[in-house]
Design an enzyme around this catalytic site. Sequence first.
Site, PDB file in Angstrom:
ATOM      1  N   GLY A 257       0.798  -1.231   0.000  1.00 33.14           N
ATOM      2  CA  GLY A 257       0.000   0.000   0.000  1.00 33.14           C
ATOM      3  C   GLY A 257       0.824   1.272   0.000  1.00 33.14           C
ATOM      4  N   PRO A 300       5.109  -4.512  -1.229  1.00 38.74           N
ATOM      5  CG  PRO A 300       7.235  -3.725  -1.830  1.00 38.74           C
ATOM      6  CD  PRO A 300       6.545  -4.718  -0.941  1.00 38.74           C
ATOM      7  NE  ARG A 302      -0.800   2.323  -5.416  1.00 35.10           N
ATOM      8  CZ  ARG A 302      -1.991   2.247  -5.993  1.00 35.10           C
ATOM      9  NH1 ARG A 302      -2.219   2.863  -7.114  1.00 35.10           N
ATOM     10  NH2 ARG A 302      -2.964   1.554  -5.415  1.00 35.10           N
ATOM     11  NE  ARG A 339      -4.914   2.921 -10.114  1.00 31.58           N
ATOM     12  CZ  ARG A 339      -4.596   4.106  -9.622  1.00 31.58           C
ATOM     13  NH1 ARG A 339      -4.164   5.069 -10.419  1.00 31.58           N
ATOM     14  NH2 ARG A 339      -4.693   4.330  -8.333  1.00 31.58           N
ATOM     15  CE1 TYR A 343     -10.316   1.634  -7.119  1.00 30.16           C
ATOM     16  CE2 TYR A 343      -8.599   1.883  -8.766  1.00 30.16           C
ATOM     17  CZ  TYR A 343      -9.375   1.080  -7.963  1.00 30.16           C
ATOM     18  OH  TYR A 343      -9.198  -0.270  -7.997  1.00 30.16           O
ATOM     19  CB  CYS A 370     -19.281   3.908 -26.253  1.00 32.40           C
ATOM     20  SG  CYS A 370     -18.976   4.164 -27.981  1.00 32.40           S
ATOM     21  CE1 TYR A 399      -3.076  -3.408  -7.787  1.00 30.70           C
ATOM     22  CE2 TYR A 399      -1.798  -1.419  -7.339  1.00 30.70           C
ATOM     23  CZ  TYR A 399      -2.218  -2.690  -6.976  1.00 30.70           C
ATOM     24  OH  TYR A 399      -1.760  -3.247  -5.804  1.00 30.70           O
TER      25      TYR A 399
HETATM   26  N1  LLP Z   1      -0.838  -6.839  -0.113  1.00 28.38           N
HETATM   27  C1  LLP Z   1      -2.166  -7.062  -0.148  1.00 28.38           C
HETATM   28  C2  LLP Z   1      -2.737  -8.086   0.714  1.00 28.38           C
HETATM   29  C3  LLP Z   1      -2.981  -6.326  -1.019  1.00 28.38           C
HETATM   30  O1  LLP Z   1      -4.288  -6.557  -1.043  1.00 28.38           O
HETATM   31  C4  LLP Z   1      -2.393  -5.341  -1.851  1.00 28.38           C
HETATM   32  C5  LLP Z   1      -3.211  -4.558  -2.775  1.00 28.38           C
HETATM   33  C6  LLP Z   1      -1.003  -5.154  -1.793  1.00 28.38           C
HETATM   34  C7  LLP Z   1      -0.255  -5.914  -0.907  1.00 28.38           C
HETATM   35  C8  LLP Z   1      -0.264  -4.176  -2.657  1.00 28.38           C
HETATM   36  O2  LLP Z   1      -0.655  -2.859  -2.534  1.00 28.38           O
HETATM   37  P1  LLP Z   1       0.238  -1.732  -3.283  1.00 28.38           P
HETATM   38  O3  LLP Z   1       1.606  -1.759  -2.644  1.00 28.38           O
HETATM   39  O4  LLP Z   1       0.294  -2.104  -4.708  1.00 28.38           O
HETATM   40  O5  LLP Z   1      -0.473  -0.467  -3.073  1.00 28.38           O
HETATM   41  N2  LLP Z   1      -6.687  -1.409  -7.976  1.00 28.38           N
HETATM   42  C9  LLP Z   1      -6.285  -0.422  -6.986  1.00 28.38           C
HETATM   43  C10 LLP Z   1      -5.361  -1.000  -5.944  1.00 28.38           C
HETATM   44  C11 LLP Z   1      -5.905  -2.236  -5.277  1.00 28.38           C
HETATM   45  C12 LLP Z   1      -4.920  -2.839  -4.327  1.00 28.38           C
HETATM   46  C13 LLP Z   1      -5.361  -4.152  -3.856  1.00 28.38           C
HETATM   47  N3  LLP Z   1      -4.477  -4.764  -2.936  1.00 28.38           N
HETATM   48  C14 LLP Z   1      -5.655   0.778  -7.696  1.00 28.38           C
HETATM   49  O6  LLP Z   1      -5.617   0.771  -8.922  1.00 28.38           O
HETATM   50  O7  LLP Z   1      -5.246   1.738  -7.057  1.00 28.38           O
END
Ligand code: LLP
Length: 441
Positions: A257, A300, A302, A339, A343, A370, A399
């Site tokens: 996250g 991580p 993103r 996205r 969002y 469309c 994503y």
């Molecule tokens: N670990 C778990 C258990 C997760 O559910 C997620 C993301 C991550 C790690 C990685 O999070 P990151 O480091 O990538 O922020 N589609 C959305 C994001 C959904 C994330 C879901 N889980 C977007 O486009 O912002």
Amino acid sequence: MNTSKAPELALFPLTAEVNNQGQLVIGGCGVVDLVKEFGTPLYLFDEATLRQKCREFKEEFGKYYPDTLVIYASKAFLNRALALIFKEEGLGLDIVSGGELSIAHSVDFPLDKVYFHGNNKTPEELKLALDLGVGRIVVDNLYELELLNKLTKERGMGQDILLRLTPGVDPHTHQYTTTGTIESKFGFPLATGQAEEAVNQALSASNLNLLGFHFHLGSPVSEIQPYELAMELVLRFAKEMVKKFGFDLHEFDIGGGFAIPYTLDSKVPAIDDFARTLTGKLNSLVSGLGLSRPRLVIEPGRAIVGQAGVALYKVGAIKEIPGIKKYVCVDGGISDNIRPALYGAKYEALVANKASEAEREMVTIAGKLCESGDILVKDINLASVHPGDIIAIPVCGAYSIPMSSNYNAMPRPAIVMVKEGRARLIRRRETYQDLMNLDLI
Ligand code: LLP
């Protein structure tokens, strides 16, 4: 090549530069040439940025807390070429489906470093994970705990697991991507007593070996404090479990996250800020509570792939509604990046073939799908745009592709990896025939 660094390049991959014809160059490859060769929409990934981010996470967390395992969250984008890079960089993987597992397996990814997440893993997915030897299964609910114990028994094997806990902490991100609050569909809530019940059952499950706890608060999270709070709640709970059941916390997985900047004015903590503060918190909690030091796992997604990826589109129609709006329409849209529509995600953009042009006008970049909601970037100052120009949108590595669709029967874009002046296709563009290949009449 005579090149100069423009301030708008800050969000682009680390190798981004503008050449003396005013064209954007990434990984030593001019994007105008890339578009000529591979067409648009085109997603490009810069290998140097990808590898640098893997190393930064390992080094920054490792220097403060040596027993850290970085597992890349595959859902941000995984294909075989990326999986190979993560394997070479020595990362583990967070997977959430049999599909992600199969991609990892196809490149001989060391599966002992794979953590299988998800709130509804199917029996088939769990069987595949057990048969292939996935390192950890992160159990989300009691149904899964029982099912997994039954499947391991049938196979006469044991399985290391973590329990996913819901700490009840709000990470202040979009509600669709908030997972750490009590009403979440994920995990065992601490506050209701279900987490304790899960520990009790996991410890008495004959074939499961409970190694520790996992939480994930949401994504993207731009504050450090929610992680600190969740760590405190979960480690206090761990201490209680040590006292009650003599359980030992070997692993502590604080999820992913970690936010990254998408726009030039966005302020988010650097990887080093997350690393220093969170490992400091972990050290002080562990010693304060008298717990033995667990392995720290971080996930991580993103923050590893986001900046490495750039979306390239060609401009077609330009529509001006006098005194109201000027639309610049491109040849992709919500089919390759949902996205903004889903969002309200914000992006910057650059006219890649006029990257050093000073003149600016306010436009809105619209996709070709469309739906009126198919807007990629609303009200942005760009160099004057004409049909045939190339729009580059930075920070598209996470994503976009994995959430892409064939809406309006749009073939998915090609993806290239660039490095030191060479571009290689890592996924070919879908064709119209691909769109029909699975259909039966
Ligand atoms: N670990 C778990 C258990 C997760 O559910 C997620 C993301 C991550 C790690 C990685 O999070 P990151 O480091 O990538 O922020 N589609 C959305 C994001 C959904 C994330 C879901 N889980 C977007 O486009 O912002």
